[in-house]
Design a protein around this motif. Structure first.
Motif, mmCIF file in Angstrom:
data_model
loop_
_atom_site.group_PDB
_atom_site.id
_atom_site.type_symbol
_atom_site.label_atom_id
_atom_site.label_comp_id
_atom_site.label_asym_id
_atom_site.label_seq_id
_atom_site.Cartn_x
_atom_site.Cartn_y
_atom_site.Cartn_z
ATOM 1 N N THR A 1 0.864 -1.304 0.073
ATOM 2 C CA THR A 1 0.043 0.093 -0.006
ATOM 3 C C THR A 1 0.857 1.227 -0.056
ATOM 4 O O THR A 1 1.772 1.318 0.752
ATOM 5 N N VAL A 2 0.628 2.268 -1.010
ATOM 6 C CA VAL A 2 1.248 3.433 -0.843
ATOM 7 C C VAL A 2 0.598 4.476 -0.164
ATOM 8 O O VAL A 2 -0.475 4.637 -0.304
ATOM 9 N N LEU A 3 1.611 4.946 0.769
ATOM 10 C CA LEU A 3 0.720 6.292 1.753
ATOM 11 C C LEU A 3 1.416 7.351 1.062
ATOM 12 O O LEU A 3 2.675 7.579 0.917
ATOM 13 N N ARG A 4 0.420 8.314 0.587
ATOM 14 C CA ARG A 4 1.095 9.565 -0.031
ATOM 15 C C ARG A 4 1.214 10.840 0.740
ATOM 16 O O ARG A 4 0.082 10.978 1.444
ATOM 17 N N VAL A 5 2.221 11.069 0.881
ATOM 18 C CA VAL A 5 2.575 12.357 1.949
ATOM 19 C C VAL A 5 2.503 13.679 1.289
ATOM 20 O O VAL A 5 3.455 13.843 0.298
ATOM 21 N N GLY A 6 1.852 14.594 1.599
ATOM 22 C CA GLY A 6 1.939 15.912 0.938
ATOM 23 C C GLY A 6 2.716 17.003 1.638
ATOM 24 O O GLY A 6 2.457 16.921 2.858
ATOM 25 N N SER A 7 3.430 17.701 0.973
ATOM 26 C CA SER A 7 4.191 18.719 1.788
ATOM 27 C C SER A 7 4.286 19.957 0.982
ATOM 28 O O SER A 7 4.213 20.049 -0.259
ATOM 29 N N TRP A 8 4.316 21.203 1.514
ATOM 30 C CA TRP A 8 4.444 22.334 1.074
ATOM 31 C C TRP A 8 5.904 23.184 1.405
ATOM 32 O O TRP A 8 6.135 24.284 0.781
ATOM 33 N N LEU A 9 6.799 22.326 2.061
ATOM 34 C CA LEU A 9 7.920 23.023 2.058
ATOM 35 C C LEU A 9 9.072 22.281 1.065
ATOM 36 O O LEU A 9 8.677 21.289 0.561
ATOM 37 N N PRO A 10 10.251 23.142 0.691
ATOM 38 C CA PRO A 10 11.057 22.382 -0.206
ATOM 39 C C PRO A 10 11.656 21.086 0.088
ATOM 40 O O PRO A 10 11.660 20.924 1.456
ATOM 41 N N PRO A 11 11.870 20.314 -0.756
ATOM 42 C CA PRO A 11 12.697 19.086 -0.399
ATOM 43 C C PRO A 11 13.924 19.188 0.624
ATOM 44 O O PRO A 11 14.259 18.166 1.340
ATOM 45 N N THR A 12 14.428 20.307 0.471
ATOM 46 C CA THR A 12 15.840 20.312 1.287
ATOM 47 C C THR A 12 15.530 20.569 2.822
ATOM 48 O O THR A 12 16.388 20.764 3.691
ATOM 49 N N HIS A 13 14.442 21.230 3.147
ATOM 50 C CA HIS A 13 14.074 21.462 4.531
ATOM 51 C C HIS A 13 14.110 20.193 5.258
ATOM 52 O O HIS A 13 13.906 19.076 4.915
ATOM 53 N N ALA A 14 14.360 20.464 6.600
ATOM 54 C CA ALA A 14 14.484 19.287 7.543
ATOM 55 C C ALA A 14 13.131 18.244 7.768
ATOM 56 O O ALA A 14 13.442 17.171 8.106
ATOM 57 N N GLN A 15 12.043 19.077 7.521
ATOM 58 C CA GLN A 15 10.876 18.341 7.695
ATOM 59 C C GLN A 15 10.841 17.436 6.299
ATOM 60 O O GLN A 15 10.510 16.247 6.671
ATOM 61 N N ASN A 16 11.397 17.574 5.365
ATOM 62 C CA ASN A 16 11.040 16.737 4.022
ATOM 63 C C ASN A 16 12.524 15.922 3.916
ATOM 64 O O ASN A 16 12.555 14.836 3.481
ATOM 65 N N ALA A 17 13.441 16.505 4.636
ATOM 66 C CA ALA A 17 14.837 15.829 4.350
ATOM 67 C C ALA A 17 15.234 14.877 5.497
ATOM 68 O O ALA A 17 15.793 13.918 5.317
ATOM 69 N N VAL A 18 14.622 15.072 6.686
ATOM 70 C CA VAL A 18 14.760 14.292 7.760
ATOM 71 C C VAL A 18 13.575 13.623 8.314
ATOM 72 O O VAL A 18 13.642 12.385 8.390
ATOM 73 N N VAL A 19 12.592 14.564 8.701
ATOM 74 C CA VAL A 19 11.474 13.840 9.430
ATOM 75 C C VAL A 19 10.785 12.845 8.612
ATOM 76 O O VAL A 19 10.581 11.723 9.281
ATOM 77 N N ARG B 1 4.703 -3.597 4.021
ATOM 78 C CA ARG B 1 3.303 -3.587 3.150
ATOM 79 C C ARG B 1 2.911 -2.069 2.861
ATOM 80 O O ARG B 1 1.922 -2.010 2.268
ATOM 81 N N VAL B 2 3.438 -1.420 3.841
ATOM 82 C CA VAL B 2 3.203 -0.058 3.399
ATOM 83 C C VAL B 2 4.402 0.852 3.117
ATOM 84 O O VAL B 2 5.508 0.700 3.772
ATOM 85 N N LYS B 3 4.202 1.622 1.963
ATOM 86 C CA LYS B 3 5.416 2.500 1.663
ATOM 87 C C LYS B 3 4.982 3.774 1.454
ATOM 88 O O LYS B 3 3.809 4.244 0.900
ATOM 89 N N VAL B 4 5.668 4.617 1.961
ATOM 90 C CA VAL B 4 5.624 6.087 2.102
ATOM 91 C C VAL B 4 6.053 6.940 0.529
ATOM 92 O O VAL B 4 7.523 6.352 0.308
ATOM 93 N N GLU B 5 5.478 7.707 -0.010
ATOM 94 C CA GLU B 5 5.771 8.501 -1.048
ATOM 95 C C GLU B 5 5.564 9.957 -0.906
ATOM 96 O O GLU B 5 4.399 10.419 -0.274
ATOM 97 N N MET B 6 6.639 10.706 -0.951
ATOM 98 C CA MET B 6 6.219 12.339 -0.897
ATOM 99 C C MET B 6 5.652 12.912 -2.184
ATOM 100 O O MET B 6 5.999 12.640 -3.408
ATOM 101 N N GLU B 7 4.961 14.101 -1.864
ATOM 102 C CA GLU B 7 4.496 14.727 -3.109
ATOM 103 C C GLU B 7 4.519 15.985 -2.552
ATOM 104 O O GLU B 7 4.322 16.612 -1.566
ATOM 105 N N TYR B 8 5.488 17.070 -3.559
ATOM 106 C CA TYR B 8 5.571 18.194 -3.137
ATOM 107 C C TYR B 8 4.709 19.321 -3.958
ATOM 108 O O TYR B 8 4.084 19.165 -4.945
#
Length: 341
Positions: free
Chosen positions: A27-45, A60-67
């Motif tokens: 199952t793909v878990l899609r995470v939406g973000s509004w900060l750039p990929p380089t920000h700590a929230q997206n690069a680390v957290v 069974r669950v894979k996380v994918e980012m959407e910016y």
């Protein structure tokens, strides 16, 4: 020959079915973000949590980012509507909905983002959750950014110098601070600050030190006043769609929850603390003037006088939420200040 070919075909079919089942089970878990990929929230957290989730669910669950999904205030609705499965946002962008979260933002907390984030999570669950400010969402974590500081295009010598200056404020407690400082408040999401500073639309911004690096403010905000403990903390939530969670097995739901909550809150706060250190180093290396105000400095006392009574005003402001806000604030501060000791 016929038997051997039959077995080869049967084996291929079985393997194909096995691979198909494996793919279908993921199952793909899609995470939406509004900060750039380089920000700590997206690069680390998020990447750290993604690894935890994949390990806890045994793949069974894979996380994918959407910016680039728009204004941070819309993240709550995007998850509620199913446009993405999970996201995070700053509570101050939706002031009518989130009031209790301003408890952790109150000035003079005197704690790191990691400590405040742990306190935020515990106090939310004990006092605030029943008010259902996050109704329609499942909260994965609550955290704060590091101490908010003053970033200016030109230097100031006192807080009184901020009067009538155009300052970008992000909502929450910042709004009350802006009123008390008599600034001209300008609203905008954090990713727009660089452009606004560059174009002279604003004179400065109240924001953590980490954004000197992550949002490149070191290029446009060359003067920083760093008050001891900062002016405020900023409250954030990481959240997931209840519908997405309902679509998982009970085993995977509990697996995700096992790597969220206080554990995720602490990790997120620690990541933002680390980003502040990196931001300070980057600012100094780039020639930014950073006024590290001493505890007994004139501006520190000026700030303490300025914020007197703010916590009592917040307690009165949230009376309609029917929670013991005064006790919650006292406990929140006690947890944060004693964390790690």
């Amino acid at each position: 020959m016929i038997r051997r070919n039959f077995l080869k075909v049967a084996g291929a079919v079985t393997l194909g079915m096995s691979l198909s089942t494996s793919v279908m089970a993921e199952t793909v878990l899609r995470v939406g973000s509004w900060l750039p990929p380089t920000h700590a929230q997206n690069a680390v957290v998020w990447p750290t949590w993604a690894k935890w989730v994949e390990e806890a669910t045994e793949g069974r669950v894979k996380v994918e980012m959407e910016y680039g999904l728009g204004h941070p205030k819309t993240m709550f609705e995007l998850v509620e509507d199913g446009a993405v499965d999970a996201s995070f946002s700053y509570h101050g962008y939706v002031p009518g909905r989130f009031k209790l979260t301003q408890g952790v933002e109150q000035p003079l907390m005197g704690a790191s983002a990691e400590a405040a984030s742990v306190a935020h999570w515990r106090v939310h669950n004990k006092y605030f959750a029943k008010a259902q400010e996050h109704d329609g969402l499942e909260v994965l974590a609550l955290f704060t950014h590091g101490p908010g500081q003053i970033h200016m295009a030109n230097p100031i010598n006192s807080l009184a110098d901020l009067k009538s200056k155009k300052i970008r404020l992000g909502g929450g407690v910042q709004g009350e601070l802006g009123k008390r400082m008599d600034v001209t408040a300008v609203g905008a999401p954090a990713p727009k600050v660089y452009e606004m500073m560059q174009q002279g639309v604003i004179d400065g911004v109240f924001i953590p030190m980490g954004e000197q690096k992550s949002l490149r403010l070191k290029e446009v905000a060359k003067h920083v006043v760093a008050l001891p403990g900062g002016m405020y903390l900023g409250s954030f939530a990481m959240f997931i769609s209840p519908d997405f969670m309902d679509g998982l097995s009970e085993k995977d739901r509990e697996a995700i929850r096992s790597v969220s909550g206080e554990k995720l809150s602490a990790m997120a706060g620690a990541a933002w603390d680390a980003a502040d250190k990196e931001g300070l180093e980057a600012a100094l290396a780039d020639g930014v003037s950073v006024n590290q105000v001493a505890e007994d400095g004139a501006m520190a006392q000026e700030f303490r006088d300025l914020v007197k009574g703010m916590d009592n005003e917040w307690v009165a402001h949230v009376a309609d939420r029917k929670v013991d806000a005064k006790a919650a604030l006292e406990e929140l501060r006690e947890i944060a200040r004693s964390y790690g000791k």
